[in-house]
Design a protein around this motif. Structure first.
Motif, PDB file in Angstrom:
ATOM      1  N   GLY A  81       0.883  -1.276   0.133  1.00  0.00           N
ATOM      2  CA  GLY A  81       0.143   0.022   0.047  1.00  0.00           C
ATOM      3  C   GLY A  81       0.899   1.275  -0.056  1.00  0.00           C
ATOM      4  O   GLY A  81       0.626   2.209  -0.873  1.00  0.00           O
ATOM      5  N   ALA A  82       1.935   1.298   0.874  1.00  0.00           N
ATOM      6  CA  ALA A  82       2.795   2.476   0.788  1.00  0.00           C
ATOM      7  C   ALA A  82       3.618   2.543  -0.538  1.00  0.00           C
ATOM      8  O   ALA A  82       3.694   3.908  -1.091  1.00  0.00           O
ATOM      9  N   ILE A  83       3.951   1.579  -1.054  1.00  0.00           N
ATOM     10  CA  ILE A  83       4.539   1.770  -2.455  1.00  0.00           C
ATOM     11  C   ILE A  83       3.636   1.898  -3.451  1.00  0.00           C
ATOM     12  O   ILE A  83       3.786   3.081  -4.491  1.00  0.00           O
ATOM     13  N   LEU A  84       2.485   1.563  -3.577  1.00  0.00           N
ATOM     14  CA  LEU A  84       1.469   2.176  -4.608  1.00  0.00           C
ATOM     15  C   LEU A  84       1.020   3.474  -4.349  1.00  0.00           C
ATOM     16  O   LEU A  84       0.956   4.042  -5.443  1.00  0.00           O
ATOM     17  N   GLY A  85       0.808   3.841  -3.007  1.00  0.00           N
ATOM     18  CA  GLY A  85       0.486   5.240  -2.924  1.00  0.00           C
ATOM     19  C   GLY A  85       1.531   5.961  -3.159  1.00  0.00           C
ATOM     20  O   GLY A  85       1.298   7.248  -3.990  1.00  0.00           O
ATOM     21  N   GLY A  86       2.878   5.748  -3.021  1.00  0.00           N
ATOM     22  CA  GLY A  86       3.887   6.929  -3.522  1.00  0.00           C
ATOM     23  C   GLY A  86       3.811   7.013  -4.991  1.00  0.00           C
ATOM     24  O   GLY A  86       4.362   7.877  -5.778  1.00  0.00           O
ATOM     25  N   LEU A 140       1.457   6.108  -6.984  1.00  0.00           N
ATOM     26  CA  LEU A 140       0.139   6.754  -7.680  1.00  0.00           C
ATOM     27  C   LEU A 140       0.323   8.283  -7.516  1.00  0.00           C
ATOM     28  O   LEU A 140       0.119   9.293  -8.288  1.00  0.00           O
ATOM     29  N   GLY A 141       1.190   8.867  -6.308  1.00  0.00           N
ATOM     30  CA  GLY A 141       1.621  10.270  -6.243  1.00  0.00           C
ATOM     31  C   GLY A 141       2.343  10.786  -7.412  1.00  0.00           C
ATOM     32  O   GLY A 141       2.259  11.899  -7.828  1.00  0.00           O
ATOM     33  N   GLU A 142       3.428  10.093  -7.472  1.00  0.00           N
ATOM     34  CA  GLU A 142       4.370  10.398  -8.778  1.00  0.00           C
ATOM     35  C   GLU A 142       3.451  10.383 -10.194  1.00  0.00           C
ATOM     36  O   GLU A 142       3.761  11.325 -10.816  1.00  0.00           O
ATOM     37  N   LEU A 143       2.741   9.487 -10.218  1.00  0.00           N
ATOM     38  CA  LEU A 143       1.886   9.599 -11.502  1.00  0.00           C
ATOM     39  C   LEU A 143       0.849  10.640 -11.746  1.00  0.00           C
ATOM     40  O   LEU A 143       0.819  11.368 -12.791  1.00  0.00           O
ATOM     41  N   LEU A 144       0.347  10.843 -10.330  1.00  0.00           N
ATOM     42  CA  LEU A 144      -0.865  12.179 -10.426  1.00  0.00           C
ATOM     43  C   LEU A 144      -0.111  13.386 -10.384  1.00  0.00           C
ATOM     44  O   LEU A 144      -0.894  14.695 -10.726  1.00  0.00           O
ATOM     45  N   SER A 145       1.327  13.389 -10.450  1.00  0.00           N
ATOM     46  CA  SER A 145       2.158  14.995 -10.465  1.00  0.00           C
ATOM     47  C   SER A 145       2.087  15.635 -11.680  1.00  0.00           C
ATOM     48  O   SER A 145       1.995  16.751 -11.694  1.00  0.00           O
ATOM     49  N   GLY A 146       1.619  14.831 -12.692  1.00  0.00           N
ATOM     50  CA  GLY A 146       1.555  15.348 -14.010  1.00  0.00           C
ATOM     51  C   GLY A 146       0.389  15.871 -14.397  1.00  0.00           C
ATOM     52  O   GLY A 146       0.062  16.590 -15.255  1.00  0.00           O
ATOM     53  N   VAL A 147      -0.832  15.687 -13.383  1.00  0.00           N
ATOM     54  CA  VAL A 147      -2.147  16.139 -13.674  1.00  0.00           C
ATOM     55  C   VAL A 147      -2.171  17.719 -13.509  1.00  0.00           C
ATOM     56  O   VAL A 147      -2.052  18.240 -12.394  1.00  0.00           O
ATOM     57  N   ASP A 148      -2.814  18.498 -14.516  1.00  0.00           N
ATOM     58  CA  ASP A 148      -2.739  19.856 -14.316  1.00  0.00           C
ATOM     59  C   ASP A 148      -3.773  20.391 -13.293  1.00  0.00           C
ATOM     60  O   ASP A 148      -3.627  21.382 -12.512  1.00  0.00           O
ATOM     61  N   ALA A 149      -5.051  19.487 -13.261  1.00  0.00           N
ATOM     62  CA  ALA A 149      -6.017  19.772 -12.380  1.00  0.00           C
ATOM     63  C   ALA A 149      -5.628  19.730 -10.762  1.00  0.00           C
ATOM     64  O   ALA A 149      -6.128  20.396 -10.068  1.00  0.00           O
ATOM     65  N   LEU A 150      -4.571  18.725 -10.568  1.00  0.00           N
ATOM     66  CA  LEU A 150      -4.048  18.636  -9.062  1.00  0.00           C
ATOM     67  C   LEU A 150      -2.912  19.541  -8.892  1.00  0.00           C
ATOM     68  O   LEU A 150      -2.279  19.084  -7.853  1.00  0.00           O
ATOM     69  N   SER A 151      -2.682  20.373  -9.854  1.00  0.00           N
ATOM     70  CA  SER A 151      -1.154  20.846  -9.594  1.00  0.00           C
ATOM     71  C   SER A 151      -1.114  21.516  -8.243  1.00  0.00           C
ATOM     72  O   SER A 151       0.148  21.676  -7.615  1.00  0.00           O
ATOM     73  N   SER A 152      -2.001  22.309  -7.850  1.00  0.00           N
ATOM     74  CA  SER A 152      -1.833  22.887  -6.517  1.00  0.00           C
ATOM     75  C   SER A 152      -1.895  22.083  -5.263  1.00  0.00           C
ATOM     76  O   SER A 152      -1.425  22.493  -4.207  1.00  0.00           O
ATOM     77  N   LEU A 153      -2.361  21.169  -5.521  1.00  0.00           N
ATOM     78  CA  LEU A 153      -2.743  19.769  -4.386  1.00  0.00           C
ATOM     79  C   LEU A 153      -1.479  19.030  -4.214  1.00  0.00           C
ATOM     80  O   LEU A 153      -1.128  18.471  -2.866  1.00  0.00           O
TER      81      LEU A 153
END
Length: 89
Positions: free
Chosen positions: A18-23, A25-38
């Motif tokens: 869970g910790a590895i997949l969560g990390g 997922l965070g790396e993958l979502l870092s490129g999403v513009d809609a989440l850039s402030s979060l």
């Protein structure tokens, strides 16, 4: 339910995955513009334990030992989800 499915070893495996997949997922979502402030809050590591590396030199073998635990918020969310899945399986 079998005994193996509710053992502590299985729980540790769920938490680590869970910790590895969560990390990840965070790396993958870092490129999403809609989440850039979060994303900086979700992706930045928060140091909890930091044991500086020590060197033990006994002339034949040199051993370096150190430990650092710096989870990010996405890893913690992954651990919470992993524990929830473990409890409901």
């Amino acid at each position: 339910m079998s005994v193996l499915s509710k053992s502590y070893g299985t729980l540790v495996l769920y938490v680590v995955i869970g910790a590895i997949l969560g990390g990840l997922l965070g790396e993958l979502l870092s490129g999403v513009d809609a989440l850039s402030s979060l994303m900086p809050y979700l992706k930045n590591p928060y140091p909890v334990i930091n044991v500086v590396p020590s060197v033990i030199d006994i002339y034949v073998i040199s051993l370096t030992v150190g430990f650092s635990f710096s989870p990010n918020l996405m890893s913690i969310i992954g651990v919470v989800i992993a524990v929830w899945i473990f409890r409901h399986t």
